[in-house]
Structures are given as structure tokens and as C-alpha cells.
Write an enzyme that holds these catalytic residues in place. Structure first.
Site, mmCIF file in Angstrom:
data_model
loop_
_atom_site.group_PDB
_atom_site.id
_atom_site.type_symbol
_atom_site.label_atom_id
_atom_site.label_comp_id
_atom_site.label_asym_id
_atom_site.label_seq_id
_atom_site.Cartn_x
_atom_site.Cartn_y
_atom_site.Cartn_z
ATOM 1 C CB ALA A 191 -15.689 8.958 4.206
ATOM 2 N N GLY A 192 -12.747 7.832 2.210
ATOM 3 C CA GLY A 192 -11.500 8.359 1.650
ATOM 4 C C GLY A 192 -11.715 8.697 0.189
ATOM 5 C CB ILE A 194 -11.669 4.544 -3.379
ATOM 6 C CG1 ILE A 194 -10.278 4.479 -4.020
ATOM 7 C CG2 ILE A 194 -12.621 3.549 -4.048
ATOM 8 C CD1 ILE A 194 -9.617 3.113 -3.972
ATOM 9 C CD GLU A 213 -13.400 7.662 7.627
ATOM 10 O OE1 GLU A 213 -13.363 7.285 6.453
ATOM 11 O OE2 GLU A 213 -12.464 7.473 8.444
ATOM 12 C CB SER A 278 -13.040 2.489 -0.510
ATOM 13 O OG SER A 278 -14.150 3.156 0.070
ATOM 14 N N GLY A 280 -8.425 1.838 2.189
ATOM 15 C CA GLY A 280 -6.983 1.927 1.960
ATOM 16 C C GLY A 280 -6.472 0.743 1.160
ATOM 17 C CG ASP A 321 0.362 2.601 -4.925
ATOM 18 O OD1 ASP A 321 0.765 3.775 -5.013
ATOM 19 O OD2 ASP A 321 -0.808 2.248 -5.180
ATOM 20 C CG HIS A 453 -11.112 38.988 -16.801
ATOM 21 N ND1 HIS A 453 -11.664 38.612 -15.586
ATOM 22 C CD2 HIS A 453 -12.070 39.673 -17.471
ATOM 23 C CE1 HIS A 453 -12.911 39.077 -15.532
ATOM 24 N NE2 HIS A 453 -13.176 39.709 -16.658
HETATM 25 P P1 NAI Z 1 -8.001 6.261 1.770
HETATM 26 O O1 NAI Z 1 -6.820 6.066 2.618
HETATM 27 O O2 NAI Z 1 -8.117 7.475 0.912
HETATM 28 O O3 NAI Z 1 -9.325 6.250 2.689
HETATM 29 C C1 NAI Z 1 -9.674 5.158 3.495
HETATM 30 C C2 NAI Z 1 -10.676 5.624 4.516
HETATM 31 O O4 NAI Z 1 -11.206 4.481 5.161
HETATM 32 C C3 NAI Z 1 -10.039 6.490 5.600
HETATM 33 O O5 NAI Z 1 -10.807 7.667 5.766
HETATM 34 C C4 NAI Z 1 -10.071 5.590 6.826
HETATM 35 O O6 NAI Z 1 -10.208 6.304 8.021
HETATM 36 C C5 NAI Z 1 -11.288 4.731 6.551
HETATM 37 N N1 NAI Z 1 -11.294 3.444 7.228
HETATM 38 C C6 NAI Z 1 -10.258 2.597 7.437
HETATM 39 N N2 NAI Z 1 -10.666 1.485 8.087
HETATM 40 C C7 NAI Z 1 -12.002 1.629 8.301
HETATM 41 C C8 NAI Z 1 -12.990 0.817 8.907
HETATM 42 N N3 NAI Z 1 -12.696 -0.368 9.436
HETATM 43 N N4 NAI Z 1 -14.251 1.280 8.959
HETATM 44 C C9 NAI Z 1 -14.577 2.479 8.415
HETATM 45 N N5 NAI Z 1 -13.679 3.297 7.831
HETATM 46 C C10 NAI Z 1 -12.401 2.868 7.757
HETATM 47 O O7 NAI Z 1 -8.120 4.918 0.925
HETATM 48 P P2 NAI Z 1 -8.983 4.556 -0.356
HETATM 49 O O8 NAI Z 1 -10.100 5.523 -0.553
HETATM 50 O O9 NAI Z 1 -9.293 3.121 -0.211
HETATM 51 O O10 NAI Z 1 -7.950 4.777 -1.512
HETATM 52 C C11 NAI Z 1 -6.775 3.977 -1.558
HETATM 53 C C12 NAI Z 1 -5.613 4.712 -2.119
HETATM 54 O O11 NAI Z 1 -5.810 5.007 -3.477
HETATM 55 C C13 NAI Z 1 -5.352 5.998 -1.398
HETATM 56 O O12 NAI Z 1 -4.011 6.043 -1.014
HETATM 57 C C14 NAI Z 1 -5.650 7.054 -2.400
HETATM 58 O O13 NAI Z 1 -4.769 8.151 -2.281
HETATM 59 C C15 NAI Z 1 -5.489 6.343 -3.724
HETATM 60 N N6 NAI Z 1 -6.438 6.905 -4.671
HETATM 61 C C16 NAI Z 1 -6.187 8.125 -5.182
HETATM 62 C C17 NAI Z 1 -7.091 8.718 -6.026
HETATM 63 C C18 NAI Z 1 -6.825 10.087 -6.492
HETATM 64 O O14 NAI Z 1 -5.684 10.530 -6.439
HETATM 65 N N7 NAI Z 1 -7.836 10.821 -6.934
HETATM 66 C C19 NAI Z 1 -8.321 8.054 -6.431
HETATM 67 C C20 NAI Z 1 -8.514 6.795 -5.762
HETATM 68 C C21 NAI Z 1 -7.579 6.250 -4.941
#
Ligand code: NAI
Length: 474
Positions: A191-192, A194, A213, A278, A280, A321, A453
Site C-alpha cells: 500500500a505504497g 504505486i 500491506e 508494488s 518498492g 533512483d 480569494h
Molecule cells: P513504496 O515504497 O511507496 O511502497 C511499497 C509498500 O509495499 C510499502 O508500504 C511496504 O511496506 C510494502 N511492502 C513491502 N514488501 C511487502 C510485502 N512482502 N508484502 C506486503 N507489503 C509489502 O513503493 P512503490 O509503491 O512500489 O513505489 C516505488 C517507488 O516509486 C517509490 O519510491 C515511490 O516513491 C516511487 N513512486 C512515486 C510516485 C509519486 O511520486 N507520485 C508514483 C509512483 C511511484
């Protein structure tokens, strides 16, 4: 055959292509090498962000939000919609068009700035104090000689060992942006950023979405008040979010079955049509030839750099990255520009304390600086003021009054330490907060600035006033 350049950039993602443009602006002969190609085999510069990340996800978030509004948001405005239909193929084609426009835009910028672009895979052959030799394929092999090299090779989706990506049933960010039919049941692990953005897209288009998550707290690193509000709103939208789970098995058949243990250690099962993983991202140094030239990586595979993005090799820099720090396009861009300027002998600085974060859900979530929890843990005395969008005239007229803006300031000096916004256009509103923090403004400074405003930005001003307990409209 070899060609000499003052600066060669490997990778044309937001970090790399911006670094190349800045280097060219500074008068360096510059090349950028990137291997990404479209399905038709034409160059697709822009990296993950442009091709399968920030840009296409925002296109789909916008389209799906329009669909959701037309379905149940317009009625209160007195607009009736009958016969609402989803043409997913067209929605996906539009997304591809937006991506292509961005690819073309980068190629145009390269041309305009006289950056030589090579649509190829770059491999390091030799690094010495005189420069780097980089092979870019071809027969006979073509070589670039770089006086300075900037590595900006980005990251790849981290796979769950139990569930490798096949991009058909088990999807990374790539497959998640191109599901050809709205899945009835969509599972998401993580629940990050993505997970929440993609979950929102497919939920709005009709999927039943369940997000699993691992961490016990939802959006655990985000300001607690904001995370709680986000969870409340997402739950209202029908996103099922379970925290504190442990994934035990993922089995593919006609459907995908996820066996997991919930927060109470009970064995549970989730059966879905598609599963997005998703959890990380991992740095991408595959095929780079780091070992061959002695480029140092850390134990997690990131290229080791100092505070100014210097690697262990002379004249070799790395940004974005593929090095430490938040995996955000705008962080990569800042580092890219800074490195080009350092090569030119300038002394730029990238301020990690003022890098904004945005999650483009509805409501949008944006923040910069520190959360209340982080300040408490650090024992720093602060004052916080919040202002709800429900009390903002523009938000009421807009029909979107969810969320709030919060300003946190040092108790003694009033310097702004963090700003947290959840609500309409939070991604745009956060820019004012970044500017304020970059100039080390006080909450009183924000409160004294004249805001138009009616505008959503008045909420930030009111939150700043609330720090001193003198909000005017709440
Ligand atoms: P993320 O780091 O945001 O979230 C990953 C989530 O997965 C975390 O909450 C983590 O605790 C959970 N997780 C890890 N292993 C797990 C498991 N085995 N089972 C269940 N949950 C687990 O990574 P995400 O969403 O994949 O995004 C990757 C990168 O891309 C991030 O660094 C993010 O900042 C970047 N990104 C940024 C965006 C933006 O700025 N709007 C949009 C999309 C991605």
C-alpha cells in the site's frame, strides 16, 4: 569507431535527460545514451517516469477520475449523464499518446540543445583519470569517450520472490498501466505510492480492489493525521486495505490466489483476477559493466556516491533512483542539474529537506518537511495549525471539500518545519510550502502573504494562521 564528449549521460529518464540538457546549456559537448524503445522499435526517451510511471499513471488517474465524476459526481451540479460507457481501449490509447508526446518532447529538446542521442545500451569498458570508454553496441562496436560520465540508469520494480512478474496475471507498474479489460477482482501487494495510485485507477473503473500491506500502520511514514484521513477516504471509496499482513503463497491458475496471514495471525486467502505487486523498487545497474571498471555499489546494489553524487571513480557521477535517497523523478532532476553544474565548476546544492512528496490519489496527498510524529521523536518543540477544505469557499464551489492543510512550525523561532496537505490540488498547493521552506520562512510569513480569494491556496494561509490560533474562517 569512437566519439569524444565532454559529458556522456547514461539514461534518459527525468534525471538523465535533464542532466544532459543542463550540461549542453553550460557549453559542454554532450551525449545521452538510452536503450528504451517503443513497441514499434522507435526511441522512447524519458525512462520509467515517462514510459511506465509518472506520466501514464497521471493520464489514467485523470481519465478514471472523469469517469467516476461522470458516474456519480456530476448529479449534484445539476448535470445528468445517461448511458455512461467506458471505452477502456480508447482510454489506454490516449495514455499511450500522452507518453509518445513526452518521448517526442525529449527528442526535440535534445535536438534543440545539441545533445547527441544514442538509442542503445551503454556498457562501461574502461574508466581512468583521462576519461571513460563506453560501448554502445553496433558492429563494429561503437565507442563513446567521456571526459565526464553521469550514470542515471534508474530502477526496476522489486519482485516478490513468491510471485515473479509475468505482466499478464502478476503485474508490475508496467502491466498495471495496460490491463486490457477492467478486472473484476484486483489484488495489490504493497500500500505504497504505486499501490494506492493504481488501486484508485482500477477502483474508479469498477474493480473490487483489495490492498495487502506488510507494515502494521497505513502510510506509516506519512504524518499520522494525514494518513488517518487518507485511510478514511480510501475506505469510503471502496478500497479494501489490510495492514500487518504476511504473504505466504501466490498461486496462479485461472485466477491468482494469495495465501496470507492477517494482522491477528489468522490464515486468509484472497482470490483475484489480476495481482499488482508494488513493494518498492531496486536500482538498475544491469548490463552497465560496473564490476568490470571497479564502480563501487553498496550491499543493496545502489551505486555508492558522496553527498554531491561523486562515485569512487574519477569523473564518474551517479544520480536519481540508482543512488541513495528518495526514488522520485524531481529528486533525480535536481541531482542531474547539480552534477552538470559541478562539472562546470559551480557549487549548487540539493536540499533534501525540501523535496516534496505527492500521492496522486483522490484526495491528493502532498507533503514537505517533517511530520508531527518525526518532530516528537526528535524531541523538537513545535506548533501545528490545520485548516479544513470544508471551510474554504473555493473548495465548496468546486464540490471537493475533503481533507485539510496543516502547517507545522518551530515553537521558538516559528520557522516552518513541515507542511501536509490532503485534498483538492494538493500536488499544486505544496509548491508554495516548498518555496516557503526553501527560503526558511516562518508560519507568520505565510500567514501575512496575500493569497487570492477565492482559492484553495487560502487553506495554506489559514493553516499558517492557525499555528498562532488565529485562523479567520474556521
Ligand atoms: P513504496 O515504497 O511507496 O511502497 C511499497 C509498500 O509495499 C510499502 O508500504 C511496504 O511496506 C510494502 N511492502 C513491502 N514488501 C511487502 C510485502 N512482502 N508484502 C506486503 N507489503 C509489502 O513503493 P512503490 O509503491 O512500489 O513505489 C516505488 C517507488 O516509486 C517509490 O519510491 C515511490 O516513491 C516511487 N513512486 C512515486 C510516485 C509519486 O511520486 N507520485 C508514483 C509512483 C511511484
Amino acid at each position: 569507431m569512437s566519439k569524444n564528449f565532454d559529458v556522456v549521460v547514461i539514461g534518459a529518464g527525468p534525471g538523465g535527460y535533464v542532466a544532459a540538457i543542463r550540461a549542453a546549456q553550460l557549453g559542454f559537448s554532450t551525449a545521452c545514451v538510452d536503450s528504451w524503445k517503443t513497441a514499434k522499435g522507435t526511441p522512447a526517451p524519458g525512462g520509467t517516469c515517462t514510459n511506465i510511471g509518472c506520466i501514464p499513471s497521471k493520464a489514467l488517474l485523470q481519465s478514471s477520475e472523469f469517469f467516476a465524476h461522470a458516474g456519480h459526481g456530476f448529479a449534484e451540479h445539476g448535470i445528468g449523464v445517461q448511458g455512461l460507457q467506458l471505452d477502456l481501449a480508447r482510454m489506454l490509447a490516449r495514455k499511450e499518446k500522452v507518453v509518445a508526446q513526452n518521448n517526442d518532447g525529449i527528442l526535440y529538446l535534445f535536438k534543440k540543445n545539441k545533445v547527441s542521442f544514442f538509442n542503445a545500451t551503454a556498457t562501461l569498458r574502461e574508466a581512468s583519470a583521462d576519461g571513460c570508454r563506453i560501448a554502445i553496441g553496433g558492429a563494429p562496436e561503437e565507442t563513446l569517450i567521456a571526459r565526464n560520465l553521469i550514470i542515471a540508469t534508474g530502477s526496476d520494480a522489486r519482485a516478490l520472490p513468491l510471485a515473479p512478474f509475468d505482466e499478464k496475471q502478476i503485474l508490475s507498474n508496467d502491466g498495471a498501466l495496460s490491463i486490457p479489460e477492467v478486472p473484476k477482482r484486483l489484488g495489490i501487494i504493497g500500500a505504497g505510492v504505486i499501490g494506492l495510485e493504481m488501486g484508485s485507477v482500477w477502483r474508479r473503473l469498477g474493480s473490487e480492489v483489495t490492498i495487502l500491506e506488510a507494515l502494521p500502520a497505513f502510510l506509516g511514514t506519512v504524518d499520522g493525521q494525514m494518513a488517518r484521513e487518507a485511510q478514511k477516504q480510501f475506505t469510503k471509496q471502496g478500497l479494501k486495505i489490510e495492514t500487518g499482513v504476511s504473504i505466504k503463497a501466490v498461486t496462479k491458475g485461472a485466477a491468482v490466489t494469495v495465501d496470507y496471514q492477517d494482522a491477528g495471525a489468522a490464515a486468509k486467502q484472497l482470490v483475484v483476477d489480476k495481482l499488482i505487486v508494488s513493494i518498492g523498487r531496486v536500482p538498475n545497474t544491469e548490463g552497465l559493466g560496473a564490476a568490470a571498471v571497479g564502480l563501487a555499489l553498496d550491499e543493496r546494489g545502489f551505486i555508492t556516491v558522496d553527498d554531491e553524487c561523486r562515485t569512487n571513480l574519477p569523473g564518474v557521477w551517479a544520480i536519481g533512483d540508482v543512488v541513495r535517497g528518495p526514488m522520485l523523478a524531481h529528486k533525480a532532476e535536481e541531482e542531474g542539474v547539480a552534477v552538470a553544474e559541478r562539472i562546470a565548476g559551480q557549487h549548487p546544492h540539493v536540499n533534501f529537506n525540501t523535496i516534496p512528496w505527492v500521492i496522486y490519489t483522490s484526495p491528493e496527498i502532498a507533503w514537505v518537511g517533517q511530520s508531527e510524529e518525526a518532530l516528537k521523536a526528535a524531541g523538537r518543540a513545535y506548533r501545528a495549525g490545520s485548516f479544513p477544505f470544508a471551510a474554504n469557499g473555493r473548495a465548496r464551489a468546486l464540490g471537493d471539500t475533503t481533507g485539510f492543510a496543516k502547517v507545522i512550525a518551530d515553537a521558538a523561532t516559528d520557522e516552518v518545519l513541515g507542511v501536509h496537505i490532503i485534498g483538492p490540488s494538493a500536488s499544486e498547493l505544496i509548491a508554495e510550502a516548498v518555496m516557503a521552506m526553501e527560503f526558511r520562512a516562518s508560519s507568520e510569513d505565510i500567514a501575512r502573504i496575500c493569497h487570492a480569494h477565492p482559492s484553495l491556496s487560502e487553506s495554506t494561509k489559514e493553516a499558517a494562521l492557525a499555528v498562532d490560533k488565529r485562523a479567520l474562517n474556521f
